[in-house]
Enzyme design. Structure first.
Site, PDB file in Angstrom:
ATOM      1  N   LEU A  64       0.755  -1.169  -0.055  1.00  0.00           N
ATOM      2  CA  LEU A  64      -0.027   0.053  -0.195  1.00  0.00           C
ATOM      3  C   LEU A  64       0.870   1.134   0.193  1.00  0.00           C
ATOM      4  CD1 LEU A  64      -2.589  -1.310   2.402  1.00  0.00           C
ATOM      5  CD2 LEU A  64      -2.666  -1.778   0.163  1.00  0.00           C
ATOM      6  N   ARG A  65       2.072   1.210   0.191  1.00  0.00           N
ATOM      7  CA  ARG A  65       3.174   2.207  -0.032  1.00  0.00           C
ATOM      8  C   ARG A  65       3.222   3.083   1.115  1.00  0.00           C
ATOM      9  NH1 ARG A  65       6.515  -0.574  -3.080  1.00  0.00           N
ATOM     10  NH2 ARG A  65       6.015  -0.395  -5.519  1.00  0.00           N
ATOM     11  N   ASP A 306       0.172  -9.297  -5.518  1.00  0.00           N
ATOM     12  CA  ASP A 306       1.454  -8.554  -5.641  1.00  0.00           C
ATOM     13  C   ASP A 306       1.495  -7.260  -6.115  1.00  0.00           C
ATOM     14  OD1 ASP A 306       4.107  -8.657  -5.180  1.00  0.00           O
ATOM     15  OD2 ASP A 306       4.586  -9.780  -6.866  1.00  0.00           O
ATOM     16  N   HIS A 310       3.509   2.457  -8.256  1.00  0.00           N
ATOM     17  CA  HIS A 310       4.606   3.274  -8.597  1.00  0.00           C
ATOM     18  C   HIS A 310       4.137   4.611  -9.053  1.00  0.00           C
ATOM     19  CE1 HIS A 310       7.905   0.590  -7.816  1.00  0.00           C
ATOM     20  NE2 HIS A 310       7.485  -0.300  -8.860  1.00  0.00           N
TER      21      HIS A 310
END
Lengths: 427, 326
Positions: A64-65, A306, A310
């Site tokens: 989820l960053r 997965d 970005h």
């Protein structure tokens, strides 16, 4: 809230149900299937005819960053994307920044996920401190804080003794260890499958042995420690065969595959297409077919996204300089249904690999819709198609090797504990 | 997307020169024939033709290489172009500027051609995809992927000595794995219909599935050299001479070094090429380097003609897009 989903095709693989019926929800749980329960009056009725009603999807690996890479995505943006794609539970690996190696990070993620309210966010704690591969992480504390397992994410633990002890320690606390098998030396600076395409394009190869050498060592350690190990994101035929044999021998191992590995091969790198820069790399047709057979047979118990969103810049460079990974929440359902269209498995099996399968591997109570079950529900139109592009993607990351693909299956409603968290008006 | 698509215009003419892969025989023959014509320029009193007068060529080198840069510079100057050398190995990308930003900046200087060298495979193609449409990109070596002008100067050298390719046996010896020269040569030789292309080296220096490139694979130099008409030796980087790829430079020379005795296994009139710079006593014995079979200095001379040819063809195609391509 009391909701009735009427006339949908209810598919609940955990209970072997595949039938057109009504589903009644109250107080966050399933209270009735078919006949309306006595005294139940729905506040809201959703017409699910011509639609499939199934448990919300459980995604075993989604980044989820947040914390650390909020320019790529946040817990709010990516769980919203999960909900838009019928995913109600996501498992986050520990390679956030800071790493999930202390309770505070678990707490931070839980709080952000709770505030967003779109999906359940489960965390994997670090296996080693800082994922450094040397000192064990405080696994007991991480479990206490709510981690559903431990993992070293994509970072190898080169020292076999440390790995053995980490497995023993995890087993002591009944924690499943999630591993992504990748020998650090055989995969060092690798960019693509070590095959014809890498040879032609002059890319640094990652041989299948990078995966199988790591799995081989871990299996030897599991023989000794009897730790439950889940191997995530398999990429090769030989790896599937190794896991199948280990399971036949009675070892407590399981595995999953990323949906993109079931559809793409090294050929899809085309002329240095950075969207196909993935880790583990896309391999050969033979590998892809073996992964598909593994999903059909059940050796591979779950299909995950997965998800690695970005910012656009991350893929705007020559192939080897780009960041690996694909934004994949938006393609998980479509790619899984495509397996059915391509006769890899039947629909119930496909849904099982997104629901009861991963829930069982995690050891959590989710992914099924029996009476009394938590009402995490996905309603999708199996006859509708969507084109994958920037406009249709819910994730903040638009990096996908499936750009322009037309995929079957459009999610119309997602319910989390009986509450609508996503709704899509159909034309 | 096929490799040909980006470097060829819709009517099949060379717009960039990025890789040999995907080109047809007619493209390579045009380059070779043009290079033959242009090679006369060097013999003139004034070593210049006005072909690219008023054009600006930028040598964009992200990886140091005096030799290749010099030949491109000379080629551009003999065509009367203005040349700008930009060494980025030591400049802006180290300051955090992205490759695209660097390109945009130099593009804004209203130039006509980029000659790109970069340590990462696919870099030239990436730049060609993102550069303003009026700029032509020439690949002067990208990672392990391609070095197409080197391949063409090798082809020119071979053709001058051997004529037709169909009856030739060619052995490429050494570090094929890390070599863009080898990859481009393999494609060029195959496109030109070479009878047999071999690669020779230890498994540690050959790519996986190498046969897929269209070659026969040999691990024994004596077998690989038998009856070949052309030997292309590859450079072995110093850092690879001793480690996990090879035990030592001495053992490499012993197994794969080209000596006069070994060369005697090849056809009696076999020629020996090397892209330079040579490690004497590692890839080749000095007696071979300095001997009559080596054509290494001819390669350097032909390199200028080939680069002039590619520059004039590519910019010519852009100047007259309506002309028929024979």
């Amino acid at each position: 809230m009391r909701i009735s989903l009427r006339n949908g095709r209810l598919i609940d693989p955990a209970h072997g149900i595949d039938t057109v019926t009504d589903l009644h929800l109250a107080d966050g749980h399933v209270v009735g299937i078919g006949k309306t329960p006595d005294g139940f009056s729905a506040e809201r009725v959703i017409d699910a005819s011509e639609h499939i009603v199934c448990p919300g999807f459980v995604d075993l690996c989604a980044r989820l960053r947040e914390p650390g890479a909020e320019h790529k995505g946040t817990i709010a943006s990516e769980t919203r994307a999960a909900a838009a794609n019928g995913i109600t539970t996501v498992v986050v690996p520990p390679d956030t920044d800071p790493v999930i190696d202390e309770s505070a990070v678990v707490e931070l993620i839980r709080r952000q996920a709770g505030a967003a309210g779109f999906a359940r966010v489960l965390t994997l704690g670090a296996l080693t401190r800082g994922l450094g591969g040397e000192i064990l992480a405080e696994m007991a504390a991480l479990k206490e804080a709510g981690c559903v397992g431990v993992s070293n994410a994509q970072v190898a633990v080169p020292n076999s003794l440390v790995m053995k002890r980490a497995l023993e320690y995890a087993a002591s606390h009944e924690l499943t260890v999630h591993l992504q098998a990748m020998d650090p030396w055989l995969s060092a600076s690798g960019q693509a499958h070590d095959g014809q395409v890498a040879a032609r394009l002059g890319l640094v190869g990652i041989p299948v042995a990078a995966e199988t050498a790591a799995i081989g060592r871990e299996l030897a350690l599991i023989e000794e420690t009897r730790t439950h190990v889940h191997f995530g994101r398999l990429s090769s035929a030989r790896a599937v065969a190794m896991i199948a044999r280990a399971r036949e021998r009675g070892l407590p191992v399981s595995c999953d595959v990323a949906a993109h590995q079931l559809h793409l091969t090294e050929i899809d790198l085309g002329r240095f297409d950075s969207e196909a820069h993935l880790l583990p790399p896309l391999r050969t047709m033979r590998d892809r077919d073996a992964l598909r057979r593994g999903v059909a047979s059940g050796v591979i118990g779950a299909i995950c996204s997965d998800h690695q969103p970005h910012q656009a810049d991350a893929k705007l460079d020559p192939f080897g300089m780009t960041e690996p990974g694909a934004s994949a929440l938006d393609t998980l359902l479509g790619l899984t249904l495509k397996l059915v269209d391509e006769d890899v498995c039947d629909l119930v099996t496909a849904i099982e690999r997104l629901t009861a399968g991963p829930a069982r591997l995690l050891g959590i109570d989710a992914g099924h819709l029996g009476i009394g079950a938590v009402a995490d529900v996905c309603v999708f139109n199996p006859q509708a198609y969507r084109i994958i592009d920037a406009g249709s993607m819910a994730s903040r990351g638009h990096n996908t090797p499936f750009f322009g693909w037309e995929l079957r299956g459009v999610v119309c409603h997602t319910l989390l504990a009986g509450c609508p968290v996503y709704h899509h008006d159909e034309l | 997307m096929t490799p040909a698509m980006i470097q060829l215009s819709a009517d099949g003419r060379l717009q960039h020169f990025l890789t040999i892969e995907g080109l047809q025989r007619k493209h390579l023959i045009e380059i070779l024939d043009t290079a033959e014509t242009l090679s006369g320029v060097a013999e003139r009193r004034v070593k210049k033709v006005p072909t690219l007068h008023g054009k600006t060529v930028v040598n964009l080198f992200f990886e140091n290489s005096t030799r290749t840069r010099t030949t491109f510079e000379l080629a551009a100057k003999r065509l009367s172009a203005d040349v700008l050398n930009v060494n980025i190995a030591t400049s802006s990308t180290n300051k955090g500027e992205t490759l695209l930003d660097t390109i945009r900046n130099i593009e804004a200087m209203q130039v006509d051609m980029f000659v790109v060298r970069h340590a990462v495979s696919g870099a030239a193609e990436f730049i060609a995809r993102h550069v303003a449409p009026h700029i032509a990109v020439l690949n002067a070596g990208d990672g392990r992927h391609a070095h197409p002008t080197q391949a063409m100067l090798d082809m020119m050298t071979i053709r001058r000595h051997k004529g037709e390719f169909a009856n030739l046996r060619v052995a490429i010896v050494g570090d094929v794995l890390h070599s863009r020269v080898a990859r481009s040569n393999i494609h060029a030789l195959n496109v030109l219909g070479t009878g047999e292309v071999r690669i020779v080296g230890p498994k540690t220096l050959l790519p996986a599935d190498a046969e897929g490139l269209g070659v026969h694979v040999y691990h024994d130099l004596a077998h690989g050299l038998r009856d070949v008409d052309v030997v292309i030796m590859l450079r072995l980087q110093r850092e690879r001479m001793s480690g996990a790829l090879l035990p030592s430079a001495a053992e490499y020379f012993q197994q794969y070094g080209l000596t006069e005795e070994r060369l005697a296994l090849a056809a009696p009139d076999a020629i020996v090429l090397h892209p330079g710079p040579i490690n004497r006593g590692v890839e080749m014995d000095s007696a071979v380097v300095d001997g009559p079979r080596a054509v290494i200095l001819e390669q350097v001379t032909n390199g200028i003609a080939v680069r002039m040819a590619v520059m004039s063809i590519v910019l010519g195609n852009r100047a007259h897009p309506q002309e028929d391509f024979a």
